[in-house]
Write a protein that holds these residues in place. Structure first.
Motif, PDB file in Angstrom:
ATOM      1  N   ARG A  56      46.994  43.179  43.463  1.00  0.00           N
ATOM      2  CA  ARG A  56      46.450  42.716  42.189  1.00  0.00           C
ATOM      3  C   ARG A  56      46.110  43.893  41.270  1.00  0.00           C
ATOM      4  NH1 ARG A  56      42.480  38.060  44.710  1.00  0.00           N
ATOM      5  NH2 ARG A  56      44.113  36.530  45.111  1.00  0.00           N
ATOM      6  N   ARG A  67      50.864  35.676  36.733  1.00  0.00           N
ATOM      7  CA  ARG A  67      49.544  35.410  37.304  1.00  0.00           C
ATOM      8  C   ARG A  67      49.394  36.172  38.606  1.00  0.00           C
ATOM      9  NH1 ARG A  67      46.996  29.540  36.198  1.00  0.00           N
ATOM     10  NH2 ARG A  67      47.265  29.663  33.960  1.00  0.00           N
ATOM     11  N   GLY A 117      44.015  40.989  34.296  1.00  0.00           N
ATOM     12  CA  GLY A 117      45.136  40.130  34.619  1.00  0.00           C
ATOM     13  C   GLY A 117      44.605  38.711  34.687  1.00  0.00           C
ATOM     14  N   VAL A 118      45.506  37.779  34.860  1.00  0.00           N
ATOM     15  CA  VAL A 118      45.120  36.374  34.959  1.00  0.00           C
ATOM     16  C   VAL A 118      45.253  35.959  36.416  1.00  0.00           C
ATOM     17  CG1 VAL A 118      45.619  34.023  34.197  1.00  0.00           C
ATOM     18  CG2 VAL A 118      45.871  35.939  32.600  1.00  0.00           C
ATOM     19  N   ASN A 119      44.132  35.501  36.974  1.00  0.00           N
ATOM     20  CA  ASN A 119      44.173  35.114  38.382  1.00  0.00           C
ATOM     21  C   ASN A 119      44.818  33.735  38.556  1.00  0.00           C
ATOM     22  OD1 ASN A 119      42.173  33.156  37.882  1.00  0.00           O
ATOM     23  ND2 ASN A 119      40.528  34.357  38.801  1.00  0.00           N
ATOM     24  N   PHE A 120      44.925  33.310  39.788  1.00  0.00           N
ATOM     25  CA  PHE A 120      45.602  32.053  40.114  1.00  0.00           C
ATOM     26  C   PHE A 120      44.875  30.837  39.546  1.00  0.00           C
ATOM     27  CE2 PHE A 120      42.710  33.203  43.460  1.00  0.00           C
ATOM     28  CZ  PHE A 120      42.077  32.021  43.795  1.00  0.00           C
ATOM     29  N   LYS A 121      43.608  31.013  39.135  1.00  0.00           N
ATOM     30  CA  LYS A 121      42.843  29.920  38.526  1.00  0.00           C
ATOM     31  C   LYS A 121      43.006  29.892  37.008  1.00  0.00           C
ATOM     32  CE  LYS A 121      39.182  30.404  41.967  1.00  0.00           C
ATOM     33  NZ  LYS A 121      37.787  30.833  42.155  1.00  0.00           N
ATOM     34  N   GLY A 122      43.734  30.882  36.481  1.00  0.00           N
ATOM     35  CA  GLY A 122      43.917  30.966  35.040  1.00  0.00           C
ATOM     36  C   GLY A 122      42.828  31.747  34.327  1.00  0.00           C
ATOM     37  N   GLU A 123      41.961  32.414  35.078  1.00  0.00           N
ATOM     38  CA  GLU A 123      40.864  33.189  34.514  1.00  0.00           C
ATOM     39  C   GLU A 123      41.280  34.650  34.353  1.00  0.00           C
ATOM     40  OE1 GLU A 123      37.542  30.632  37.020  1.00  0.00           O
ATOM     41  OE2 GLU A 123      38.277  32.544  37.803  1.00  0.00           O
ATOM     42  N   SER A 124      40.772  35.286  33.323  1.00  0.00           N
ATOM     43  CA  SER A 124      41.006  36.711  33.112  1.00  0.00           C
ATOM     44  C   SER A 124      40.064  37.488  34.029  1.00  0.00           C
ATOM     45  CB  SER A 124      40.737  37.066  31.649  1.00  0.00           C
ATOM     46  OG  SER A 124      40.967  38.433  31.442  1.00  0.00           O
TER      47      SER A 124
END
Length: 159
Positions: A56, A67, A117-124
């Motif tokens: 990541r 993502r 970056g954008v995690n798998f939950k869509g959060e920055s």
């Protein structure tokens, strides 16, 4: 690097080593139930988590727009048959990955640590947040290891 505690990051290895110190093989691999992790499996999960955060962080630094990946921790632990290995090898791997990541983290500027970056939950999520989250994650699993140790001591004493 004022907001990243590199010492705390590196100290997670010492804390893990201390948490498992003195366990024999039977105690390290004891499971309260088939679907619940052993101490050794928890340690193996922390190595897996180290691999994931390594990816990541590097993905963010590379500017990849994809993502950041999630992973199925239970499938990773069972798929690699963690209890068939040696706890000492797991600890060595955890230490090596931490040290290598610390070298990278130590080279990063404040600006780079703020990259997201954008995690798998869509959060920055920033690199700083990933590092802090990893430290917290390890702390939670150290508590889990202690609970498993206590349960193993009681169960193996009765056996």
């Amino acid at each position: 690097m004022s907001e990243v505690d590199l010492d705390a990051f590196l100290d997670t290895h010492g804390q893990l080593a201390e948490a498992v110190a003195g366990l024999n093989e039977e105690q390290a691999k004891w499971k309260p139930a088939p679907q619940i992790w052993s101490v050794q499996e928890v340690a193996s999960h922390l190595v897996d988590h180290s691999f994931v955060i390594s990816f990541r962080i590097r993905d963010i630094l590379a500017g990849t727009a994809a993502r950041l990946p999630a992973f199925d921790q239970d499938a990773w632990v069972s798929g690699q048959r963690s209890n068939e290995g040696r706890l000492s090898d797991i600890l060595d791997a955890f230490h090596a990955i931490l040290e290598y990541n610390a070298l990278l983290i130590g080279r990063l500027s404040e600006e780079e640590l703020e990259k997201t970056g954008v995690n798998f939950k869509g959060e920055s999520v920033s690199i700083k947040a990933i590092i802090r989250g990893f430290i917290r994650h390890v702390q939670g699993h150290l508590g889990q290891i202690e609970r498993i140790r206590q349960a193993a001591a009681l169960a193996l004493e009765k056996a």
